[in-house]
Write a protein that holds these residues in place. Sequence first.
Motif, PDB file in Angstrom:
ATOM      1  N   VAL A  38      71.126  19.368  75.659  1.00 55.03           N
ATOM      2  CA  VAL A  38      71.185  20.110  74.578  1.00 55.03           C
ATOM      3  C   VAL A  38      71.617  21.464  74.623  1.00 55.03           C
ATOM      4  O   VAL A  38      71.526  22.048  75.951  1.00 55.03           O
ATOM      5  N   THR A  39      72.506  22.009  73.882  1.00 52.99           N
ATOM      6  CA  THR A  39      73.119  23.396  74.242  1.00 52.99           C
ATOM      7  C   THR A  39      72.273  24.258  73.232  1.00 52.99           C
ATOM      8  O   THR A  39      71.854  24.183  72.207  1.00 52.99           O
ATOM      9  N   VAL A  40      71.939  25.305  74.056  1.00 55.77           N
ATOM     10  CA  VAL A  40      71.005  26.573  73.436  1.00 55.77           C
ATOM     11  C   VAL A  40      71.682  27.921  73.170  1.00 55.77           C
ATOM     12  O   VAL A  40      72.190  28.379  74.216  1.00 55.77           O
ATOM     13  N   PRO A  41      71.978  28.198  72.080  1.00 53.01           N
ATOM     14  CA  PRO A  41      72.589  29.593  71.981  1.00 53.01           C
ATOM     15  C   PRO A  41      71.519  30.634  72.397  1.00 53.01           C
ATOM     16  O   PRO A  41      70.483  30.600  72.432  1.00 53.01           O
ATOM     17  N   CYS A  42      72.032  31.582  73.018  1.00 51.38           N
ATOM     18  CA  CYS A  42      71.567  32.698  73.791  1.00 51.38           C
ATOM     19  C   CYS A  42      72.239  34.001  73.945  1.00 51.38           C
ATOM     20  O   CYS A  42      73.343  34.079  73.955  1.00 51.38           O
ATOM     21  N   HIS A  43      71.348  35.049  73.588  1.00 53.06           N
ATOM     22  CA  HIS A  43      72.057  36.396  73.555  1.00 53.06           C
ATOM     23  C   HIS A  43      70.935  37.228  74.325  1.00 53.06           C
ATOM     24  O   HIS A  43      69.684  36.912  74.267  1.00 53.06           O
ATOM     25  N   PHE A  44      71.350  38.443  74.944  1.00 52.23           N
ATOM     26  CA  PHE A  44      70.295  39.315  75.660  1.00 52.23           C
ATOM     27  C   PHE A  44      70.832  40.690  75.524  1.00 52.23           C
ATOM     28  O   PHE A  44      71.952  41.019  74.987  1.00 52.23           O
ATOM     29  N   ASN A  74      79.458  34.188  77.289  1.00 55.76           N
ATOM     30  CA  ASN A  74      80.370  35.581  77.889  1.00 55.76           C
ATOM     31  C   ASN A  74      79.355  36.468  78.235  1.00 55.76           C
ATOM     32  O   ASN A  74      78.896  37.259  77.320  1.00 55.76           O
ATOM     33  N   LEU A  75      79.251  36.516  79.529  1.00 53.55           N
ATOM     34  CA  LEU A  75      78.214  37.863  79.896  1.00 53.55           C
ATOM     35  C   LEU A  75      78.544  39.110  79.448  1.00 53.55           C
ATOM     36  O   LEU A  75      77.571  39.891  78.919  1.00 53.55           O
ATOM     37  N   THR A  76      79.541  39.402  79.676  1.00 50.46           N
ATOM     38  CA  THR A  76      79.942  40.891  79.128  1.00 50.46           C
ATOM     39  C   THR A  76      80.125  41.036  77.705  1.00 50.46           C
ATOM     40  O   THR A  76      80.105  42.126  77.051  1.00 50.46           O
ATOM     41  N   ALA A  77      79.659  40.144  76.703  1.00 59.37           N
ATOM     42  CA  ALA A  77      79.508  40.065  75.280  1.00 59.37           C
ATOM     43  C   ALA A  77      78.066  39.709  75.099  1.00 59.37           C
ATOM     44  O   ALA A  77      77.562  39.509  74.137  1.00 59.37           O
ATOM     45  N   TYR A  78      77.211  39.862  76.212  1.00 59.80           N
ATOM     46  CA  TYR A  78      75.782  39.644  76.188  1.00 59.80           C
ATOM     47  C   TYR A  78      75.326  38.291  75.637  1.00 59.80           C
ATOM     48  O   TYR A  78      74.504  37.975  74.849  1.00 59.80           O
ATOM     49  N   ASP A  79      76.283  37.433  75.743  1.00 60.86           N
ATOM     50  CA  ASP A  79      76.288  35.793  75.688  1.00 60.86           C
ATOM     51  C   ASP A  79      75.916  34.825  76.389  1.00 60.86           C
ATOM     52  O   ASP A  79      76.798  35.007  77.522  1.00 60.86           O
ATOM     53  N   CYS A  80      74.767  34.169  76.642  1.00 69.09           N
ATOM     54  CA  CYS A  80      74.354  33.490  77.607  1.00 69.09           C
ATOM     55  C   CYS A  80      74.060  32.024  77.303  1.00 69.09           C
ATOM     56  O   CYS A  80      73.192  31.314  77.928  1.00 69.09           O
ATOM     57  N   THR A  81      74.672  31.777  76.370  1.00 67.87           N
ATOM     58  CA  THR A  81      74.745  30.374  75.874  1.00 67.87           C
ATOM     59  C   THR A  81      74.953  29.448  76.936  1.00 67.87           C
ATOM     60  O   THR A  81      75.652  29.330  77.509  1.00 67.87           O
ATOM     61  N   LEU A 126      62.345  30.505  77.485  1.00 65.26           N
ATOM     62  CA  LEU A 126      62.956  29.294  76.735  1.00 65.26           C
ATOM     63  C   LEU A 126      61.892  28.311  76.842  1.00 65.26           C
ATOM     64  O   LEU A 126      61.842  27.826  77.775  1.00 65.26           O
ATOM     65  N   THR A 127      61.400  27.914  75.745  1.00 61.82           N
ATOM     66  CA  THR A 127      60.475  26.486  75.986  1.00 61.82           C
ATOM     67  C   THR A 127      61.337  25.168  75.227  1.00 61.82           C
ATOM     68  O   THR A 127      61.615  25.392  74.203  1.00 61.82           O
ATOM     69  N   ILE A 128      61.457  24.287  75.846  1.00 63.44           N
ATOM     70  CA  ILE A 128      62.044  23.196  75.594  1.00 63.44           C
ATOM     71  C   ILE A 128      60.918  22.092  75.358  1.00 63.44           C
ATOM     72  O   ILE A 128      60.070  21.628  76.487  1.00 63.44           O
ATOM     73  N   GLN A 129      60.832  21.056  74.523  1.00 63.41           N
ATOM     74  CA  GLN A 129      60.044  20.333  74.046  1.00 63.41           C
ATOM     75  C   GLN A 129      60.500  19.196  73.172  1.00 63.41           C
ATOM     76  O   GLN A 129      61.086  19.370  72.199  1.00 63.41           O
ATOM     77  N   PHE A 130      60.597  17.940  74.055  1.00 64.10           N
ATOM     78  CA  PHE A 130      61.155  16.671  73.392  1.00 64.10           C
ATOM     79  C   PHE A 130      60.263  16.234  72.307  1.00 64.10           C
ATOM     80  O   PHE A 130      59.223  16.006  72.580  1.00 64.10           O
ATOM     81  N   LYS A 131      60.905  15.625  70.994  1.00 59.50           N
ATOM     82  CA  LYS A 131      59.868  15.292  70.087  1.00 59.50           C
ATOM     83  C   LYS A 131      60.265  13.646  69.860  1.00 59.50           C
ATOM     84  O   LYS A 131      59.716  13.085  68.566  1.00 59.50           O
ATOM     85  N   GLY A 132      61.342  13.061  70.506  1.00 56.52           N
ATOM     86  CA  GLY A 132      61.661  11.765  70.253  1.00 56.52           C
ATOM     87  C   GLY A 132      63.025  11.588  69.778  1.00 56.52           C
ATOM     88  O   GLY A 132      64.007  12.324  70.125  1.00 56.52           O
ATOM     89  N   ASP A 133      63.285  10.386  68.909  1.00 59.58           N
ATOM     90  CA  ASP A 133      64.823  10.271  68.917  1.00 59.58           C
ATOM     91  C   ASP A 133      65.416  11.394  67.736  1.00 59.58           C
ATOM     92  O   ASP A 133      64.580  12.040  66.932  1.00 59.58           O
ATOM     93  N   ASP A 176      78.074  25.006  64.779  1.00 58.61           N
ATOM     94  CA  ASP A 176      76.985  25.164  65.556  1.00 58.61           C
ATOM     95  C   ASP A 176      76.348  23.740  66.129  1.00 58.61           C
ATOM     96  O   ASP A 176      77.143  23.185  66.859  1.00 58.61           O
ATOM     97  N   ASN A 177      75.130  23.490  65.763  1.00 62.56           N
ATOM     98  CA  ASN A 177      74.396  22.276  66.506  1.00 62.56           C
ATOM     99  C   ASN A 177      74.576  21.175  65.329  1.00 62.56           C
ATOM    100  O   ASN A 177      73.715  20.150  65.469  1.00 62.56           O
TER     101      ASN A 177
END
Length: 286
Positions: A8-14, A60-67, A97-104, A155-156
Motif C-alpha cells: 500500500v502506498t501512503v501519501p504523506c506530508h509533514f 521528497n523530504l526537502t518538499a516536505y513529502d514523506c510518501t 499512521l494506522t493501517i487496518q486490513f479489511k479484506g479483499d 493517485d490510488n
Amino acid sequence: MPVIGSCVTVPCHFTLWKELEEYLKPECKPIWKKGDKEGSELPDLTKESTGGMSVAFRGNLTAYDCTTTFYNVDNGSYYFRLDCPNKLKWNFKDEPLTIQFKGDLPAPLLTHPKEQVVEGTLVELGCSAPSPCHPHPTIVTWTPTLGLSTQLQRDNEVTSTLTFTASHRYHGNNVSCTAIYFKQSQGKNVTKISPRNTSVSGSPCHPAREGGCLNLTCTSHANPPVSEFTWYRIHGERILQIGNGSALSIQLFNTNNWFFCEVWNGIGTEKSNVYKIDIQGKWIQN
C-alpha cells in the motif's frame, strides 16, 4: 503477523517548526517505525532484500513529502522519523499512521455508455479499480477486446477506457473488465536484475486490415518483476507514446503499424524488439 504480499502506498506530508526548517537537507534520512513508543525500524526495500515488513520511500523530504510504499505490512500504528546529519532529529509521534486490513479489494467498477449505442458510432466504456501499490499499477483487461484500450493511473486509482466502433457483430455481447493486482514476492536474498529479453507479441482481433484492432503483449524477465510497461508507435520519424500496461489493444492504420514497449522494474529499463504487421487494405464493415 505481516500480511505477506500486501502493498500500500501512503501519501504523506509533514511540517516543521520555523527554527528547524534550515536544517532540512537532502542528506536527511527518512525512517518509519512500528509502534507508539520506541518502535522497531522498518528496513528500506530499495536498499536490501527482505521477506518481512519493509518500506520504499518515494517522497521528497526537502518538499516536505514523506510518501512511502509499505510491503508485507502488519495491522497497527506506525510513525515517521526524520534523522538528519545535524540537530534535526524528530519523531512525528503525535500523528501516527494506522493501517487496518479489511479484506479483499473491491471489484472493478464498469461504467456504461451515456447514450444509446447505434451502429457506426464511437463507443467508450470505462472501468476503474483501486491501485494502492505504486509503482506497481493495477492492470485492467477487457473481455472481449473490441477496440483500443488505454489506462490512466491517478493517485490510488486506475481507470481504463475501451473505445470501439459499434457494429451489429457485437450485438448481444457481454463486455467485462478484470483488475489484476500486484502481489510482492515472498523470496529472500534474491539477486536483483534489470529487465532482460524484453519482447512484443501480437495477434489481430480480425484479419489484419485497416480499421481492425491488434492485441499486443509485452513480456520481460526481471527481478523484482517489471512494474511499468510503456507502449510506443513509430510514426515516420516520430515515436508516439500510446499506452501503458503489459497488454494493449490498438487500432490498425494503413501505415505506421510498427510498435515496441519499454519496461522498468526499479533497477533498470529495456526496450523490446520492434513489432511490425502488414495490413491487407481497408476493412469495410458489412
